[in-house]
Design a protein around this motif. Sequence first.
Motif, PDB file in Angstrom:
ATOM      1  N   GLU A  97       0.832  -1.207   0.000  1.00 54.85           N
ATOM      2  CA  GLU A  97       0.000   0.000   0.000  1.00 54.85           C
ATOM      3  C   GLU A  97       0.864   1.254   0.000  1.00 54.85           C
ATOM      4  O   GLU A  97       0.539   2.251  -0.670  1.00 54.85           O
ATOM      5  N   ALA A  98       1.981   1.216   0.734  1.00 54.41           N
ATOM      6  CA  ALA A  98       2.889   2.366   0.744  1.00 54.41           C
ATOM      7  C   ALA A  98       3.432   2.634  -0.656  1.00 54.41           C
ATOM      8  O   ALA A  98       3.498   3.796  -1.100  1.00 54.41           O
ATOM      9  N   ILE A 100       2.061   1.872  -3.553  1.00 58.42           N
ATOM     10  CA  ILE A 100       0.989   2.408  -4.404  1.00 58.42           C
ATOM     11  C   ILE A 100       0.833   3.909  -4.171  1.00 58.42           C
ATOM     12  O   ILE A 100       0.715   4.694  -5.125  1.00 58.42           O
ATOM     13  N   ARG A 101       0.879   4.326  -2.925  1.00 54.70           N
ATOM     14  CA  ARG A 101       0.739   5.752  -2.618  1.00 54.70           C
ATOM     15  C   ARG A 101       1.935   6.550  -3.122  1.00 54.70           C
ATOM     16  O   ARG A 101       1.777   7.668  -3.621  1.00 54.70           O
ATOM     17  N   VAL A 102       3.115   5.979  -2.987  1.00 57.76           N
ATOM     18  CA  VAL A 102       4.317   6.653  -3.494  1.00 57.76           C
ATOM     19  C   VAL A 102       4.248   6.813  -5.010  1.00 57.76           C
ATOM     20  O   VAL A 102       4.508   7.896  -5.546  1.00 57.76           O
ATOM     21  N   ARG A 104       1.767   6.943  -6.965  1.00 53.63           N
ATOM     22  CA  ARG A 104       0.690   7.808  -7.443  1.00 53.63           C
ATOM     23  C   ARG A 104       0.735   9.198  -6.816  1.00 53.63           C
ATOM     24  O   ARG A 104      -0.177   9.999  -7.001  1.00 53.63           O
ATOM     25  N   GLY A 105       1.829   9.455  -6.066  1.00 50.18           N
ATOM     26  CA  GLY A 105       1.896  10.713  -5.332  1.00 50.18           C
ATOM     27  C   GLY A 105       2.660  11.828  -6.013  1.00 50.18           C
ATOM     28  O   GLY A 105       2.643  12.960  -5.545  1.00 50.18           O
ATOM     29  N   ARG A 108       8.170  10.781  -6.826  1.00 51.77           N
ATOM     30  CA  ARG A 108       8.973   9.556  -6.902  1.00 51.77           C
ATOM     31  C   ARG A 108      10.468   9.830  -6.807  1.00 51.77           C
ATOM     32  O   ARG A 108      11.196   9.089  -6.162  1.00 51.77           O
ATOM     33  N   SER A 149       4.919   7.208   2.113  1.00 52.08           N
ATOM     34  CA  SER A 149       3.499   7.061   1.766  1.00 52.08           C
ATOM     35  C   SER A 149       2.680   8.231   2.293  1.00 52.08           C
ATOM     36  O   SER A 149       1.604   8.531   1.776  1.00 52.08           O
ATOM     37  N   GLY A 150       3.196   8.885   3.358  1.00 51.90           N
ATOM     38  CA  GLY A 150       2.466   9.986   3.964  1.00 51.90           C
ATOM     39  C   GLY A 150       1.306   9.543   4.835  1.00 51.90           C
ATOM     40  O   GLY A 150       0.538  10.375   5.326  1.00 51.90           O
ATOM     41  N   SER A 151       1.172   8.237   5.057  1.00 52.88           N
ATOM     42  CA  SER A 151       0.053   7.718   5.851  1.00 52.88           C
ATOM     43  C   SER A 151       0.485   7.477   7.289  1.00 52.88           C
ATOM     44  O   SER A 151       1.282   6.573   7.551  1.00 52.88           O
ATOM     45  N   GLU A 198       4.783   1.050 -11.654  1.00 54.38           N
ATOM     46  CA  GLU A 198       4.168   0.611 -10.405  1.00 54.38           C
ATOM     47  C   GLU A 198       4.104  -0.913 -10.302  1.00 54.38           C
ATOM     48  O   GLU A 198       4.430  -1.487  -9.259  1.00 54.38           O
TER      49      GLU A 198
END
Length: 229
Positions: A97-98, A100-102, A104-105, A108, A149-151, A198
């Motif tokens: 999940e991390a 995926i967020r990276v 699409r954020g 990179r 990821s920022g989460s 990805e």
Amino acid sequence: MALPDISPVSRESTAEIIARQLRDAIMRGALPPGTQLGETELASQFQVSRGPLREAMQRLVSEGLLRAERHRGLFVIDLGPADVYDIYSTRSAIEREAVIRVMRGGNREIVALALDETVRAMAAAADDDDPTALSDADLKFHEALIAASGSPRLIRMARTLLIETRMCLAELQRTYQAVEERVGEHNQIIQAIRSGDEAQVLTLLEAHMEDAVQRLIPGASLHATPLKP
């Protein structure tokens, strides 16, 4: 607006300091799996009363790093095959999940640069024949990836898992014929992040986790039936 029952924020408490030091000792193997923690000895070493020491140890019990045995006391957890499987399968989900967020954020390259630094530290530790520093740098790679990821929830969920992972790394590093192999796996992930692929990053990350499980538990696989305690 004044809120009831709110106290001023204080500096890090004695219990927090003790918990942090015990956590670090467990992570680095200074307190190996199965070690019994004696209150009298530890209170003397920390030069504190038993109150904050007990509070600190209970924090580590709640984190899953210590286990309580009735009439015997507290012990550093042992990591059996089922535990190792659980650690890596859960990490795989969190880091997936991390990633995926990276990916699409839109940042990179910044992430890749941060990861580059950890891999350089791995290579330097290998050159210095410093296995402790090598494992620390390996762990920082994954910490940096999750942090990117920022989460806050992913970061929080990963915290204890990464400490448990650090407990596994001493054994894992004995399975590599050459350190370059370990460094290379991480570099491939960075290259895929830079390229924006990805699917490739996820494939490499999954292979990285699968490889670790197979090295630590011969015959096991993240794609097979989960191991049971």
